[in-house]
Design a protein around this motif. Structure first.
Motif, PDB file in Angstrom:
ATOM      1  N   VAL A   1      32.851  44.141  45.953  1.00 40.93           N
ATOM      2  CA  VAL A   1      31.802  44.506  44.986  1.00 40.93           C
ATOM      3  C   VAL A   1      31.677  43.423  43.930  1.00 40.93           C
ATOM      4  O   VAL A   1      32.673  42.884  43.441  1.00 40.93           O
ATOM      5  N   LEU A   2      30.429  43.066  43.600  1.00 37.31           N
ATOM      6  CA  LEU A   2      30.139  42.059  42.598  1.00 37.31           C
ATOM      7  C   LEU A   2      28.994  42.523  41.721  1.00 37.31           C
ATOM      8  O   LEU A   2      28.128  43.266  42.175  1.00 37.31           O
ATOM      9  N   ILE A   3      28.979  42.057  40.476  1.00 32.43           N
ATOM     10  CA  ILE A   3      27.815  42.240  39.615  1.00 32.43           C
ATOM     11  C   ILE A   3      27.270  40.851  39.298  1.00 32.43           C
ATOM     12  O   ILE A   3      28.040  39.897  39.103  1.00 32.43           O
ATOM     13  N   VAL A   4      25.941  40.717  39.270  1.00 35.32           N
ATOM     14  CA  VAL A   4      25.344  39.395  39.124  1.00 35.32           C
ATOM     15  C   VAL A   4      24.133  39.421  38.195  1.00 35.32           C
ATOM     16  O   VAL A   4      23.492  40.458  38.022  1.00 35.32           O
TER      17      VAL A   4
ATOM     18  N   ARG B   1      31.515  49.851  37.635  1.00 35.67           N
ATOM     19  CA  ARG B   1      31.722  51.238  38.062  1.00 35.67           C
ATOM     20  C   ARG B   1      30.572  51.692  38.967  1.00 35.67           C
ATOM     21  O   ARG B   1      30.792  52.387  39.970  1.00 35.67           O
ATOM     22  N   PHE B   2      29.365  51.278  38.623  1.00 37.12           N
ATOM     23  CA  PHE B   2      28.201  51.588  39.457  1.00 37.12           C
ATOM     24  C   PHE B   2      28.329  50.910  40.818  1.00 37.12           C
ATOM     25  O   PHE B   2      28.023  51.515  41.855  1.00 37.12           O
ATOM     26  N   ALA B   3      28.800  49.661  40.836  1.00 36.78           N
ATOM     27  CA  ALA B   3      28.976  48.938  42.094  1.00 36.78           C
ATOM     28  C   ALA B   3      29.978  49.647  42.999  1.00 36.78           C
ATOM     29  O   ALA B   3      29.746  49.797  44.202  1.00 36.78           O
ATOM     30  N   VAL B   4      31.083  50.085  42.417  1.00 35.78           N
ATOM     31  CA  VAL B   4      32.095  50.810  43.200  1.00 35.78           C
ATOM     32  C   VAL B   4      31.509  52.098  43.784  1.00 35.78           C
ATOM     33  O   VAL B   4      31.776  52.462  44.926  1.00 35.78           O
ATOM     34  N   ALA B   5      30.675  52.770  43.006  1.00 32.33           N
ATOM     35  CA  ALA B   5      30.066  54.031  43.456  1.00 32.33           C
ATOM     36  C   ALA B   5      29.153  53.817  44.662  1.00 32.33           C
ATOM     37  O   ALA B   5      28.950  54.740  45.458  1.00 32.33           O
ATOM     38  N   GLN B   6      28.598  52.608  44.812  1.00 30.96           N
ATOM     39  CA  GLN B   6      27.698  52.339  45.937  1.00 30.96           C
ATOM     40  C   GLN B   6      28.461  51.932  47.198  1.00 30.96           C
ATOM     41  O   GLN B   6      27.882  51.902  48.290  1.00 30.96           O
TER      42      GLN B   6
ATOM     43  N   ILE C   1      38.607  48.757  47.681  1.00 28.37           N
ATOM     44  CA  ILE C   1      37.616  48.029  46.899  1.00 28.37           C
ATOM     45  C   ILE C   1      38.196  46.675  46.472  1.00 28.37           C
ATOM     46  O   ILE C   1      39.300  46.616  45.928  1.00 28.37           O
ATOM     47  N   LEU C   2      37.442  45.616  46.735  1.00 23.91           N
ATOM     48  CA  LEU C   2      37.804  44.279  46.280  1.00 23.91           C
ATOM     49  C   LEU C   2      36.779  43.864  45.229  1.00 23.91           C
ATOM     50  O   LEU C   2      35.626  43.586  45.554  1.00 23.91           O
ATOM     51  N   SER C   3      37.194  43.862  43.972  1.00 28.11           N
ATOM     52  CA  SER C   3      36.285  43.557  42.868  1.00 28.11           C
ATOM     53  C   SER C   3      36.385  42.075  42.516  1.00 28.11           C
ATOM     54  O   SER C   3      37.435  41.596  42.076  1.00 28.11           O
ATOM     55  N   ILE C   4      35.281  41.363  42.719  1.00 26.52           N
ATOM     56  CA  ILE C   4      35.250  39.918  42.511  1.00 26.52           C
ATOM     57  C   ILE C   4      34.086  39.559  41.601  1.00 26.52           C
ATOM     58  O   ILE C   4      33.020  40.163  41.683  1.00 26.52           O
ATOM     59  N   ASP C   5      34.287  38.564  40.753  1.00 21.70           N
ATOM     60  CA  ASP C   5      33.201  38.078  39.908  1.00 21.70           C
ATOM     61  C   ASP C   5      32.428  36.979  40.628  1.00 21.70           C
ATOM     62  O   ASP C   5      32.952  36.317  41.529  1.00 21.70           O
ATOM     63  N   ALA C   6      31.211  36.748  40.178  1.00 23.26           N
ATOM     64  CA  ALA C   6      30.345  35.771  40.829  1.00 23.26           C
ATOM     65  C   ALA C   6      30.882  34.353  40.736  1.00 23.26           C
ATOM     66  O   ALA C   6      30.531  33.494  41.549  1.00 23.26           O
TER      67      ALA C   6
ATOM     68  N   CYS D   1      45.709  39.400  38.367  1.00 21.91           N
ATOM     69  CA  CYS D   1      44.566  40.257  38.044  1.00 21.91           C
ATOM     70  C   CYS D   1      44.471  41.344  39.106  1.00 21.91           C
ATOM     71  O   CYS D   1      44.436  41.041  40.304  1.00 21.91           O
ATOM     72  N   LEU D   2      44.429  42.588  38.679  1.00 20.31           N
ATOM     73  CA  LEU D   2      44.324  43.699  39.608  1.00 20.31           C
ATOM     74  C   LEU D   2      42.880  43.778  40.104  1.00 20.31           C
ATOM     75  O   LEU D   2      41.983  44.185  39.372  1.00 20.31           O
ATOM     76  N   ARG D   3      42.635  43.421  41.368  1.00 19.13           N
ATOM     77  CA  ARG D   3      41.283  43.345  41.891  1.00 19.13           C
ATOM     78  C   ARG D   3      41.092  44.112  43.203  1.00 19.13           C
ATOM     79  O   ARG D   3      39.963  44.389  43.579  1.00 19.13           O
ATOM     80  N   LEU D   4      42.164  44.383  43.905  1.00 22.93           N
ATOM     81  CA  LEU D   4      42.079  45.140  45.155  1.00 22.93           C
ATOM     82  C   LEU D   4      42.742  46.491  44.929  1.00 22.93           C
ATOM     83  O   LEU D   4      43.911  46.551  44.548  1.00 22.93           O
ATOM     84  N   PHE D   5      41.995  47.584  45.157  1.00 21.70           N
ATOM     85  CA  PHE D   5      42.566  48.896  44.881  1.00 21.70           C
ATOM     86  C   PHE D   5      41.946  49.969  45.779  1.00 21.70           C
ATOM     87  O   PHE D   5      40.832  49.805  46.301  1.00 21.70           O
ATOM     88  N   HIS D   6      42.669  51.067  45.930  1.00 23.74           N
ATOM     89  CA  HIS D   6      42.172  52.222  46.668  1.00 23.74           C
ATOM     90  C   HIS D   6      41.373  53.077  45.694  1.00 23.74           C
ATOM     91  O   HIS D   6      41.865  53.468  44.639  1.00 23.74           O
ATOM     92  N   ARG D   7      40.146  53.371  46.056  1.00 21.23           N
ATOM     93  CA  ARG D   7      39.242  54.020  45.097  1.00 21.23           C
ATOM     94  C   ARG D   7      39.683  55.425  44.710  1.00 21.23           C
ATOM     95  O   ARG D   7      39.286  55.923  43.642  1.00 21.23           O
TER      96      ARG D   7
END
Length: 279
Positions: free
Chosen positions: A32-35, A90-95, A101-106, A153-159
């Protein structure tokens, strides 16, 4: 000429021109990314995520071709007006469709070694950890900055065991359970120029000041005054940024200014509120 000094990642990882072999993972993962107007830097990030089961991107109104680039790489793109970094993520994770979930920045690129590590972890039949730390290394002025070298940095997690905090800026991921870690880095290539640095600097200090003001956690003026030299000395001398030469000096100086400007903006908000308060 200045922009030529901000092409660091080319020397730190091999550009991928095709999809790498993907390990057979028993647990599916959503990146998941936000851009927002990230077309100039986003392609390397997306290349390094092609092994993921899906890539979810939340855009907040890009006008530079970011959305088209994401669609080219098979991303699922959603729109949400910007309400702060935490709420966007949070919205990205919901989709996302999958449990991991792997949360990464652009502006972050997973090294090939890290991609392999994550896939190997997700290939295990049972994963005891609720999340994993990914070591992030900042590249600035062509240098791997010593104070920002492999910062976990905690970026990979079970939702079902974690979530993104709703903070407007400097949001984090909180999990309940054991946290593992990986060895290979994320390359953090955040700043295209000094101008870009201070554009982000101004945005982040304003958002952080607004949050501090609403929580009523401002600092006294003398604490703000002494903060700058103390922070600079900690970064430049104690945390080894002097070994990065002039780039380390700039990073230490700019980073020392950050909390000072942030709390001055809090004071500004407090002064404005006091003037508007009825007698």
């Amino acid at each position: 000429m200045l922009s030529l000094l901000f092409v660091p990642l080319q020397g730190f990882y091999t550009k991928q021109t095709h999809k790498r072999a993907k390990l057979e993972m028993k647990h599916k993962v959503s990146a998941v990314l936000i851009v927002m107007n990230e077309a100039a830097i986003l392609e390397n990030t997306l290349r390094a995520l092609q092994w993921c089961d899906e890539i979810v991107v939340v855009d907040s109104g890009s006008t530079d071709g970011t959305v088209a680039l994401c669609e080219q790489y098979g991303c699922k793109v959603f729109y949400k007006a910007f309400e702060g970094f935490g709420e966007q993520k949070r919205f990205a994770v919901a989709q996302a469709e999958h449990e991991w979930i792997l949360s990464i920045d652009a502006d972050e690129v997973l090294s090939e070694g890290l991609q392999t590590e994550i896939q190997a972890a997700l290939a295990q039949p049972h994963i005891a950890e609720a999340g994993f730390y990914l070591p992030r290394t900042l590249i600035f002025w062509g240098e791997k900055i010593r104070s920002e070298y492999k910062v976990p940095c905690l970026r990979l997690f079970h939702r079902q065991k974690g979530e993104v905090t709703p903070d407007k800026v400097h949001e984090t991921i909180k999990v309940s359970g054991e946290i593992g870690s990986f060895k290979n880095p994320i390359w953090h290539d955040s700043y295209r120029s000094i101008h870009d640095y201070f554009h982000k600097f101004n945005k982040y200090t304003t958002l952080a000041a607004q949050e501090i003001f609403h929580k009523k956690k401002g600092k006294g003026k003398w604490l703000i005054v002494v903060r700058l030299p103390i922070t600079f000395c900690q970064l430049f001398f104690l945390r080894g940024c002097f070994l990065n030469g002039f780039g380390g000096f700039m990073w230490s100086l700019f980073s020392a200014f950050y909390p000072v400007v942030k709390y001055i903006k809090v004071l500004e908000l407090e002064r404005k509120a006091a003037k508007e308060k009825p007698n």
